[in-house]
Design an enzyme around this catalytic site. Structure first.
Site, PDB file in Angstrom:
ATOM      1  N   ASP A 173      -1.108  27.761  -0.734  1.00 21.44           N
ATOM      2  CA  ASP A 173      -1.953  27.015   0.201  1.00 21.44           C
ATOM      3  C   ASP A 173      -2.872  26.057  -0.540  1.00 21.44           C
ATOM      4  O   ASP A 173      -3.453  25.153   0.069  1.00 21.44           O
ATOM      5  CB  ASP A 173      -2.806  27.976   1.030  1.00 21.44           C
ATOM      6  CG  ASP A 173      -1.977  28.771   2.024  1.00 21.44           C
ATOM      7  OD1 ASP A 173      -0.831  28.376   2.300  1.00 21.44           O
ATOM      8  OD2 ASP A 173      -2.468  29.807   2.513  1.00 21.44           O
TER       9      ASP A 173
ATOM     10  N   GLN B  75       3.062  42.529   6.749  1.00 22.49           N
ATOM     11  CA  GLN B  75       1.762  43.093   7.142  1.00 22.49           C
ATOM     12  C   GLN B  75       1.893  44.255   8.133  1.00 22.49           C
ATOM     13  O   GLN B  75       1.212  44.299   9.152  1.00 22.49           O
ATOM     14  CB  GLN B  75       0.850  41.988   7.709  1.00 22.49           C
ATOM     15  CG  GLN B  75       0.500  40.925   6.672  1.00 22.49           C
ATOM     16  CD  GLN B  75      -0.327  39.787   7.212  1.00 22.49           C
ATOM     17  OE1 GLN B  75      -0.012  38.629   7.015  1.00 22.49           O
ATOM     18  NE2 GLN B  75      -1.402  40.104   7.899  1.00 22.49           N
TER      19      GLN B  75
ATOM     20  N   ARG C 234       2.662  34.109  18.230  1.00 18.47           N
ATOM     21  CA  ARG C 234       3.949  33.756  17.626  1.00 18.47           C
ATOM     22  C   ARG C 234       5.124  34.042  18.558  1.00 18.47           C
ATOM     23  O   ARG C 234       6.273  33.805  18.191  1.00 18.47           O
ATOM     24  CB  ARG C 234       4.146  34.500  16.302  1.00 18.47           C
ATOM     25  CG  ARG C 234       3.128  34.106  15.243  1.00 18.47           C
ATOM     26  CD  ARG C 234       3.414  34.747  13.910  1.00 18.47           C
ATOM     27  NE  ARG C 234       2.415  34.342  12.913  1.00 18.47           N
ATOM     28  CZ  ARG C 234       2.634  34.308  11.610  1.00 18.47           C
ATOM     29  NH1 ARG C 234       3.808  34.657  11.129  1.00 18.47           N
ATOM     30  NH2 ARG C 234       1.686  33.934  10.783  1.00 18.47           N
TER      31      ARG C 234
END
Length: 531
Positions: free
Chosen positions: A122, A252, A360
């Site tokens: 990032d 996750q 999502r």
């Protein structure tokens, strides 16, 4: 004679050091049992500080890990502390400081190695190099190469000598990084298949080491059903024999017991340092003879009702005190990061939904808000937002700058392109077919359409049928414009413009101009009808 023996001894020692090998290094004793504890976390995402309920945080994690180390070492065992990657992005206090508090905190915790996650990209390469220097431990990835070469960006593995047992730890990074990482920072890199790389590397490591551990950032997908994602840890274990333990991350999710595939123990410890995974191994003659495993909650709390029926939060297990030295180390960073973040910029009358498990998979009011804000700032006809760029809910009531940065932490630039109707139709065809459940899943504003069998129909812009010969402006963030998340690359289009406005600042401006926000104005309308 003594001098000759001395010189011979020095020569032998030198050869041994040059080869890094066995001539003088200790070996395990045949038949003896050794105890190795692997501790692990993953997907830290900037959570160096505890939350407002007192959960997780590196100061409590330090107390827990120090306690386990003391216990294990007092009984003659050894500890390796590993991370499954994604230290970056998620909390403004961390993001604004290039995750320095997180990496110096990891150094103080004594991490031995880390898999490189997609969110390590990032930031610019310069920031990534600084982060590794702050950490003081190796970032590992065997499958990230400079394009056109066989040179890896990071060390592919490291071998640890644990009481004569050689433990190889290799790193692997999801090949999806090429589409979900920032293309600006990954353009010169080749993210090769972890399975193909490991298929060659693991046999080599088996010759050099007794135990092979893969620290990965690839995701755990039950029974190998990875859907629209790149293959994860289950696929790796099934296709590459010889890996003893996979310490994973990326998806996750908590694995409260190892997923055993092809004699490989697959582990993952949820996210944010909420848990520390503890794998206690018994090793004999270079093989794992037995193991015990658990996820240890770091001051996590559960919601319950008290005697009066009111909701309260109670600790799941005994409270872990915060380590004073770690608090002293991190407090200045927390204070510095907090100074400019708690300014109120507006308010709303309810919850804007950005939780990854929802946004999502379906249209949400927060997705609509961001797409609409992009559209307004650029005077566009259509706004498209990738759901993976939405990182949290935005609660009702007062809204602060910190709230916005938590929702949009990536500092992506806002951009737009002027398309013909035909170009926009082709672009929307790709966007509307992004798989639900993935970060690529699109949120829209300004457009309605039907989607059936991969085709889009009845496309309307601002309520009017799409004219293939007209000109329309599309607003997206620069990450998506660069081809991120597998969207069509539009940065080389002659009409493409990078506005230079940061997405979070754009959203702050919209909230200020339209506050108080009413959730009903952004409610899902099924504008994209998936038939």
């Amino acid at each position: 004679m003594k001098r000759l023996l001395s010189l011979a001894t020095i020569l032998i020692a030198s050869i041994s050091l040059i080869n890094g090998c066995s001539m003088m290094s200790p070996k395990y004793e045949a038949g003896k049992q050794y105890h190795l504890t692997i501790l692990h976390t993953n997907d830290h995402h900037g959570r160096f500080w505890k939350n407002d309920k007192g959960e997780y945080g590196m100061a409590a994690r330090k107390t827990l890990i120090d306690s386990i180390r003391s216990e294990v070492e007092s009984e003659g065992g050894s500890v390796l502390l590993l991370s499954g990657g994604d230290i970056n992005t998620g909390v403004p206090e961390s993001d604004l400081q290039d995750a320095k508090p997180d990496f110096i905190g990891m150094k103080a915790l004594g991490y031995d190695a880390m898999a490189v996650g997609n969110h390590e990209f990032d930031n610019s390469r310069e920031v990534l190099e600084k982060q590794e220097s702050w950490a003081g431990f190796p970032f590992l990835s065997a499958n990230i190469f400079y394009k056109g070469t066989d040179k890896t960006l990071f060390k592919p593995y490291k071998i640890f000598n644990v009481q004569g047992n050689k433990i190889a730890v290799m790193g692997l990074t999801t090949e999806d990084t090429v589409k979900i990482g920032n293309p600006e920072y990954t353009g010169d890199l080749d993210f090769r298949s972890p399975v193909s790389v490991a298929s060659k590397l693991v046999p080599e490591l088996r010759k050099k080491a007794d135990i092979v551990v893969a620290a990965t950032h690839m995701g755990h997908y039950a029974n190998g059903n990875y859907g629209g994602n790149a293959p994860g840890d289950v696929t790796l274990a099934r296709k590459v024999s010889g890996i003893d333990v996979i310490v994973g991350g990326h998806s996750q999710n908590p694995l409260f017991e190892p997923d055993v595939q092809n004699n490989t123990l697959i582990l993952q410890a949820y996210e944010w340092g909420k848990y520390v995974g503890r794998l206690d191994l018994v090793i004999q003659d270079g093989k794992i003879q037995n193991y015990q495993y658990r996820l240890i909650p770091v001051n996590l709390k559960k919601k319950e009702k008290d005697a009066d029926g009111k909701s309260i939060y109670t600790l799941m297990e005994k409270e872990i005190a915060e380590d004073p030295a770690m608090l002293a180390l991190l407090t200045p960073y927390q204070e510095k990061g907090s100074e400019s973040l708690n300014v109120i910029i507006g308010s709303s009358n309810g919850l804007f939904v950005g939780d990854r498990s929802v946004v999502r998979k379906q249209e949400t009011n927060l997705g609509n808000l961001i797409a609409k804000a992009q559209k307004e700032k650029t005077k566009a006809d259509v706004g498209v937002m990738n759901s993976g760029g939405i990182r949290a809910d935005m609660e009702g009531g007062d809204i602060t700058y910190k709230d916005v940065l938590t929702v949009q932490p990536f500092a992506n630039m806002l951009s737009y392109v002027d398309f013909t109707g035909k170009e926009l139709f082709d672009y929307l065809t790709v966007a509307a077919n992004k798989e639900a459940g993935s970060g690529a899943f699109a949120q829209f504003d300004g457009v309605s359409m039907d989607v059936k069998n991969g085709k889009i129909m009845n496309v309307k812009i601002a309520g009017k049928p799409l004219d293939m010969n007209a000109t329309y402006r599309l607003a997206v963030n620069a990450y998506v414009a660069s081809g991120g998340d597998g969207y069509p690359k539009i940065t080389d289009h002659p009409n493409y413009v990078n506005t230079g406005f940061v997405d979070a600042d754009m959203l702050v401006e919209y909230i200020k101009n339209h506050s108080p926000l009413k959730v009903e104005d952004f409610a899902p309308s099924n504008a994209v009808n998936r038939m």
